[in-house]
Scaffold this active site. Structure first.
Site, PDB file in Angstrom:
ATOM      1  N   CYS A   2       0.839  -1.217   0.002  1.00 14.51           N
ATOM      2  CA  CYS A   2      -0.006   0.060  -0.038  1.00 14.51           C
ATOM      3  C   CYS A   2       1.051   1.261   0.115  1.00 14.51           C
ATOM      4  O   CYS A   2       2.027   0.999   0.145  1.00 14.51           O
ATOM      5  CB  CYS A   2      -0.993   0.101   1.352  1.00 14.51           C
ATOM      6  SG  CYS A   2      -1.850  -1.351   1.491  1.00 14.51           S
ATOM      7  N   ARG A  28       0.976   2.019  -5.759  1.00 13.97           N
ATOM      8  CA  ARG A  28       1.261   1.048  -5.007  1.00 13.97           C
ATOM      9  C   ARG A  28      -0.016   0.439  -4.471  1.00 13.97           C
ATOM     10  O   ARG A  28       0.198  -0.636  -3.785  1.00 13.97           O
ATOM     11  CB  ARG A  28       1.756   1.605  -3.705  1.00 13.97           C
ATOM     12  CG  ARG A  28       3.416   2.345  -4.046  1.00 13.97           C
ATOM     13  CD  ARG A  28       3.801   2.919  -2.763  1.00 13.97           C
ATOM     14  NE  ARG A  28       4.234   1.703  -1.706  1.00 13.97           N
ATOM     15  CZ  ARG A  28       5.269   1.127  -1.734  1.00 13.97           C
ATOM     16  NH1 ARG A  28       6.147   1.473  -2.666  1.00 13.97           N
ATOM     17  NH2 ARG A  28       5.592   0.339  -0.960  1.00 13.97           N
ATOM     18  N   TRP A  74      -3.911  -1.642  -1.181  1.00 12.32           N
ATOM     19  CA  TRP A  74      -4.007  -2.864  -2.086  1.00 12.32           C
ATOM     20  C   TRP A  74      -4.558  -3.841  -1.116  1.00 12.32           C
ATOM     21  O   TRP A  74      -3.523  -4.327  -0.358  1.00 12.32           O
ATOM     22  CB  TRP A  74      -2.778  -2.903  -2.763  1.00 12.32           C
ATOM     23  CG  TRP A  74      -2.603  -4.079  -3.896  1.00 12.32           C
ATOM     24  CD1 TRP A  74      -3.210  -3.962  -5.092  1.00 12.32           C
ATOM     25  CD2 TRP A  74      -2.178  -5.514  -3.610  1.00 12.32           C
ATOM     26  NE1 TRP A  74      -2.974  -5.173  -5.604  1.00 12.32           N
ATOM     27  CE2 TRP A  74      -2.433  -6.208  -4.905  1.00 12.32           C
ATOM     28  CE3 TRP A  74      -1.724  -6.293  -2.374  1.00 12.32           C
ATOM     29  CZ2 TRP A  74      -2.099  -7.674  -5.046  1.00 12.32           C
ATOM     30  CZ3 TRP A  74      -1.391  -7.609  -2.748  1.00 12.32           C
ATOM     31  CH2 TRP A  74      -1.446  -8.138  -3.868  1.00 12.32           C
ATOM     32  N   ASN A 100       1.326  -0.438   5.876  1.00 16.32           N
ATOM     33  CA  ASN A 100       1.777  -1.235   4.569  1.00 16.32           C
ATOM     34  C   ASN A 100       2.511  -2.400   5.076  1.00 16.32           C
ATOM     35  O   ASN A 100       3.398  -2.369   5.717  1.00 16.32           O
ATOM     36  CB  ASN A 100       2.489  -0.588   3.929  1.00 16.32           C
ATOM     37  CG  ASN A 100       3.238  -1.156   2.650  1.00 16.32           C
ATOM     38  OD1 ASN A 100       2.491  -2.136   2.308  1.00 16.32           O
ATOM     39  ND2 ASN A 100       4.480  -0.635   2.427  1.00 16.32           N
ATOM     40  N   GLY A 101       2.111  -3.711   4.735  1.00 18.05           N
ATOM     41  CA  GLY A 101       2.770  -4.851   4.955  1.00 18.05           C
ATOM     42  C   GLY A 101       1.686  -6.045   5.490  1.00 18.05           C
ATOM     43  O   GLY A 101       0.419  -5.809   5.096  1.00 18.05           O
ATOM     44  N   GLU A 484       8.468 -11.440 -22.074  1.00 19.84           N
ATOM     45  CA  GLU A 484       8.057 -10.106 -21.681  1.00 19.84           C
ATOM     46  C   GLU A 484       7.019  -9.536 -22.638  1.00 19.84           C
ATOM     47  O   GLU A 484       5.918  -8.724 -22.029  1.00 19.84           O
ATOM     48  CB  GLU A 484       9.162  -9.175 -21.495  1.00 19.84           C
ATOM     49  CG  GLU A 484       9.064  -7.722 -21.134  1.00 19.84           C
ATOM     50  CD  GLU A 484       8.648  -7.379 -19.680  1.00 19.84           C
ATOM     51  OE1 GLU A 484       8.479  -8.534 -18.944  1.00 19.84           O
ATOM     52  OE2 GLU A 484       8.182  -6.478 -19.680  1.00 19.84           O
ATOM     53  N   LYS A 488       3.217  -8.103 -20.732  1.00 17.29           N
ATOM     54  CA  LYS A 488       2.867  -6.888 -20.856  1.00 17.29           C
ATOM     55  C   LYS A 488       1.510  -6.954 -21.537  1.00 17.29           C
ATOM     56  O   LYS A 488       0.564  -6.223 -20.914  1.00 17.29           O
ATOM     57  CB  LYS A 488       3.910  -6.040 -21.951  1.00 17.29           C
ATOM     58  CG  LYS A 488       4.218  -4.887 -21.616  1.00 17.29           C
ATOM     59  CD  LYS A 488       5.165  -4.525 -20.437  1.00 17.29           C
ATOM     60  CE  LYS A 488       4.941  -5.302 -19.473  1.00 17.29           C
ATOM     61  NZ  LYS A 488       6.119  -5.117 -18.081  1.00 17.29           N
ATOM     62  N   GLU A 491      -0.867  -8.320 -18.878  1.00 17.62           N
ATOM     63  CA  GLU A 491      -1.302  -7.413 -17.582  1.00 17.62           C
ATOM     64  C   GLU A 491      -2.148  -6.090 -18.016  1.00 17.62           C
ATOM     65  O   GLU A 491      -2.997  -5.703 -17.091  1.00 17.62           O
ATOM     66  CB  GLU A 491      -0.018  -7.346 -16.688  1.00 17.62           C
ATOM     67  CG  GLU A 491       0.743  -5.951 -17.418  1.00 17.62           C
ATOM     68  CD  GLU A 491       2.072  -5.676 -16.569  1.00 17.62           C
ATOM     69  OE1 GLU A 491       3.192  -5.533 -17.077  1.00 17.62           O
ATOM     70  OE2 GLU A 491       1.751  -5.636 -15.102  1.00 17.62           O
ATOM     71  N   HIS A 507       6.194 -28.846 -29.288  1.00 14.91           N
ATOM     72  CA  HIS A 507       6.033 -29.581 -28.078  1.00 14.91           C
ATOM     73  C   HIS A 507       4.859 -29.484 -27.331  1.00 14.91           C
ATOM     74  O   HIS A 507       4.605 -30.173 -26.226  1.00 14.91           O
ATOM     75  CB  HIS A 507       7.066 -29.425 -26.992  1.00 14.91           C
ATOM     76  CG  HIS A 507       8.558 -29.849 -27.921  1.00 14.91           C
ATOM     77  ND1 HIS A 507       8.843 -31.205 -28.339  1.00 14.91           N
ATOM     78  CD2 HIS A 507       9.659 -28.982 -28.391  1.00 14.91           C
ATOM     79  CE1 HIS A 507      10.095 -31.135 -29.032  1.00 14.91           C
ATOM     80  NE2 HIS A 507      10.468 -29.851 -29.138  1.00 14.91           N
ATOM     81  N   LYS A 606       2.244  -1.985  -7.896  1.00  7.86           N
ATOM     82  CA  LYS A 606       3.673  -1.635  -8.617  1.00  7.86           C
ATOM     83  C   LYS A 606       4.553  -2.223  -7.844  1.00  7.86           C
ATOM     84  O   LYS A 606       5.720  -2.866  -8.168  1.00  7.86           O
ATOM     85  CB  LYS A 606       3.850   0.116  -8.718  1.00  7.86           C
ATOM     86  CG  LYS A 606       5.210   0.374  -9.147  1.00  7.86           C
ATOM     87  CD  LYS A 606       5.112   0.012 -10.546  1.00  7.86           C
ATOM     88  CE  LYS A 606       6.578   0.335 -11.557  1.00  7.86           C
ATOM     89  NZ  LYS A 606       6.540  -0.298 -12.881  1.00  7.86           N
TER      90      LYS A 606
HETATM   91  O1  M6R Z   1      10.146  -3.997  -8.168  1.00 12.09           O
HETATM   92  P1  M6R Z   1      10.394  -5.408  -9.107  1.00 12.09           P
HETATM   93  O2  M6R Z   1      11.057  -5.293 -10.369  1.00 12.09           O
HETATM   94  O3  M6R Z   1      11.005  -6.364  -8.029  1.00 12.09           O
HETATM   95  O4  M6R Z   1       8.898  -5.968  -9.490  1.00 12.09           O
HETATM   96  C1  M6R Z   1       8.999  -7.385  -9.696  1.00 12.09           C
HETATM   97  C2  M6R Z   1       7.565  -7.744 -10.678  1.00 12.09           C
HETATM   98  O5  M6R Z   1       6.534  -7.467  -9.718  1.00 12.09           O
HETATM   99  C3  M6R Z   1       7.135  -6.619 -11.596  1.00 12.09           C
HETATM  100  O6  M6R Z   1       8.535  -6.656 -12.569  1.00 12.09           O
HETATM  101  C4  M6R Z   1       6.120  -6.908 -12.523  1.00 12.09           C
HETATM  102  O7  M6R Z   1       6.140  -8.061 -13.093  1.00 12.09           O
HETATM  103  C5  M6R Z   1       5.992  -5.999 -13.483  1.00 12.09           C
HETATM  104  N1  M6R Z   1       5.340  -4.573 -13.078  1.00 12.09           N
HETATM  105  C6  M6R Z   1       4.818  -6.245 -14.799  1.00 12.09           C
HETATM  106  O8  M6R Z   1       4.971  -5.335 -15.544  1.00 12.09           O
END
Ligand code: M6R
Length: 611
Positions: A2, A28, A74, A100-101, A484, A488, A491, A507, A606
């Site tokens: 959060c 966040r 969150w 947060n946590g 990747e 992208k 998500e 396969h 994030k």
């Molecule tokens: O802050 P980080 O790079 O450790 O985050 C890891 C993942 O949560 C992050 O890369 C996530 O997959 C991306 N936001 C996706 O776009």
């Protein structure tokens, strides 16, 4: 996972500062938000929904007070409702807490407090904290001691900020969740000195610097186990037991402008366009083109016999890419999903364990690194965030220097991670063609700019926006690009997308390929790898799948493709970055056409500070 903000010393402006700070922290978490202001009374406003919902609620009723705290949530415990939004209160509504946590022993504490007569209004783990403080106050503790006593009972991860009715201070503590202090003491001007006016000073607490970066660039990073008391006169940091801790102030070197959208519709698009600059920043002062060397002297002598990389999501894809670089240079290397690392930890030997994490706060990655350290490994953080937990806990830290990334979808940080890991591999291995690699890296920002200026990704997005499912294939260094590209796409469009090693299609996944599954094939160069991938493209073309080739035109893949996304001819080690930029743009435009919440995709955040 959060966002927290606290503010002292901005009399009359506290509420505005909090709401503005929350808007900078919304990445966040964004399912509910709230504020509490304290002065002679305690005034709270909170609501389910994004910050705009909170703004609307505040139009009806504006809390006031000399100090305040705020929170954007969150959900981890309980759905996003008004009741579960922070701040949480004690029975008497005199103590307000944001957190947060995850408090791991909350059920035990809640049972104990309920038996003692406390009434709970939410499903959250956080709510035990104000009730614990209430008990300590009732037992005669002063406000500061009451918060210390409550925090001492918590197990798990937390960054907490507390305000109370009749107390013009904020109390804060952290363990395993980020918390940073902002210091804004203005020097007195000559006229103020002459008039005897007091200099203005304000202090902030936040989960992340952008929350207060518009007000100050001076920061103090709190460490696990530290406790802070903040008011308009300053701040004091101690251990939880009250032992004074000397803190040093740092200065952040990025501009507040960098956290605004600068005219782009979305942070994600802005951050895609910032990549050339981010890459230049990553290389600055680290590369000597003439000698073909990379200088990362600040990391000391790493000379590893082996490398293990731990990371999650996009950062994991950068780690998969980097593992190949180390292997090609003769250093045994392996990339691990951080969340799986501890389940079957590989032998460490003399390996250097590298945590790749943009935020530097990802719980899974931190936990894998702690496991590695516990088993005697040396650790290196490759991160974007100065002062982050990973940077402080690892033996060494290398910064990717991408600048703040606000969009939940990682874009510029992926490119900068690849760039930084390229530098790292050159610095700690000896590769014959280092001059060529370095000149490839030098040309990379220009190549990315060329794509940004000429990409036809929007047309491709328009053509395939209604597809149900998207496949991405690549081989070698393009395999992580395929992963990747798919991440992208899924998500931010909420559509099914999968990335495969090109050779794996036959396969199993080939069974899913039909005329309704566009396949994005990343093929650059004309070596044996490229020829094999072209062979895989023929396999999907023969099943009537539409093919989009991301290519520099060196192979004959275009003959089998329905569309081409061109990339400039670059060194094979950096081709992954340029190809990925095209895929970022396809995902962005598809999501935009579908009207998705691009910067804050559903269910995501994030910074993922829970395991
Ligand atoms: O802050 P980080 O790079 O450790 O985050 C890891 C993942 O949560 C992050 O890369 C996530 O997959 C991306 N936001 C996706 O776009």
């Amino acid at each position: 996972m959060c966002g927290i903000i606290g503010c002292a010393g901005r009399d009359g402006e506290t509420l505005d500062v909090l709401v503005h700070g929350l808007s900078k922290l919304e990445y966040r978490g964004y399912d509910s938000a709230g504020v509490a202001l304290a002065g002679s009374d305690l005034d709270v406003c909170k609501t389910a929904g994004e910050i705009d919902e909170l703004r609307a609620a505040l139009e009806e009723r504006s809390p006031s007070g000399s100090v305040g705290i705020g929170h954007t949530r969150w959900s981890t415990h309980g759905p996003p409702t008004d009741e579960n939004a922070h701040p949480h209160l004690d029975c008497n509504r005199e103590v307000a807490v944001v957190h947060n946590g995850i408090i791991e022993n909350y059920q035990e504490l809640r049972d104990e407090l309920s038996t003692a007569g406390h009434e709970f209004r939410s499903d959250t783990d956080t709510e035990v904290v104000p009730h614990l403080i209430e008990d300590a106050l009732a037992d005669g503790a002063d406000p500061e001691d009451a918060v210390r006593q409550a925090v001492a009972r918590l197990e798990g991860s937390y960054a907490v900020c507390v305000v109370m009715s009749g107390v013009d201070r904020i109390f804060a503590a952290r363990n395993d969740s980020p918390l940073v202090l902002g210091v804004d003491g203005e020097a007195r001007s000559a006229s103020e000195s002459a008039s005897g006016d007091e200099p203005r000073a304000a202090y902030y607490l936040a989960s992340d610097v952008p929350a207060f970066r518009d007000h100050t660039d001076r920061v103090v990073y709190l460490a696990d186990g530290e406790f802070a008391v903040v008011d308009a006169d300053g701040y004091r940091v101690t251990t939880l037991d009250g032992e004074p801790v000397e803190k040093t102030e740092d200065t952040v070197d990025w501009d507040p402008e960098e956290t605004g959208k600068s005219g782009y519709d979305h942070f994600m698009l802005k951050e895609i366009h910032e990549q050339p600059r981010a890459l230049r920043q990553c290389f600055r002062g680290r590369v000597d083109e003439l000698s073909g060397t990379v200088d990362l002297a600040d990391l000391g002598d790493l000379s590893p016999r082996g490398v293990q990389l731990v990371a999650c999501g996009t950062s994991y894809h950068a780690a998969v890419y980097a593992a190949q670089l180390f292997q090609q240079a003769g250093i045994p290397a392996q990339a691990f999903l951080a969340s799986e690392y501890a389940t079957s930890p590989p032998p460490i030997g003399d390996a250097l364990v590298i945590g790749v994490t943009q935020s530097g706060e990802t719980a899974d990655t931190l936990s894998a690194l702690r496991e590695a350290r516990r088993r005697g490994a040396r650790t290196l953080a490759v991160t974007n965030t100065v002062g982050s937990t990973v940077a402080r806990e690892c033996d060494h830290a290398m910064y990717i220097r991408a600048g703040p990334e606000i969009g939940v979808a990682a874009t510029k940080t992926f490119s900068s991670q690849i760039a930084a890991l390229n530098l790292l591999s050159l610095a700690i291995t000896s590769v014959g063609d280092s001059r060529e690699v370095i000149s490839g890296l030098r040309d990379l920002p220009g190549a990315v700019q060329e794509i940004l200026d000429t990409s036809t990704a929007q047309e491709i997005a328009e053509t395939y926006r209604d597809a149900e499912s998207y496949f991405f294939i690549g081989r070698g260094l393009h395999y992580p690009v395929a992963l990747e590209g798919a991440l992208k796409m899924k998500e931010i469009t909420y559509k099914h997308a999968e990335g495969f090693a090109a050779g794996e299609l036959k396969h199993g996944p080939l069974a899913l390929v039909t005329s309704d599954t566009p396949v994005f094939a990343v093929v650059t160069g004309d070596d044996e790898q490229a020829t094999k991938t072209v062979g895989n493209v023929k396999e999907v073309e023969a099943r009537d799948a539409p093919v989009v080739a991301v290519t520099d035109g060196a192979s004959d893949v275009e003959r089998y493709a329905d569309h081409v996304l061109e990339v400039p001819d670059t060194h094979r080690r950096v081709a992954a970055v340029v190809a990925n930029v095209q895929l970022q743009l396809v995902a962005y435009h598809t999501a935009d056409m579908l009207g998705r919440s691009i910067d804050k995709p559903r269910n995501l955040a994030k910074s993922v500070t829970v395991e």
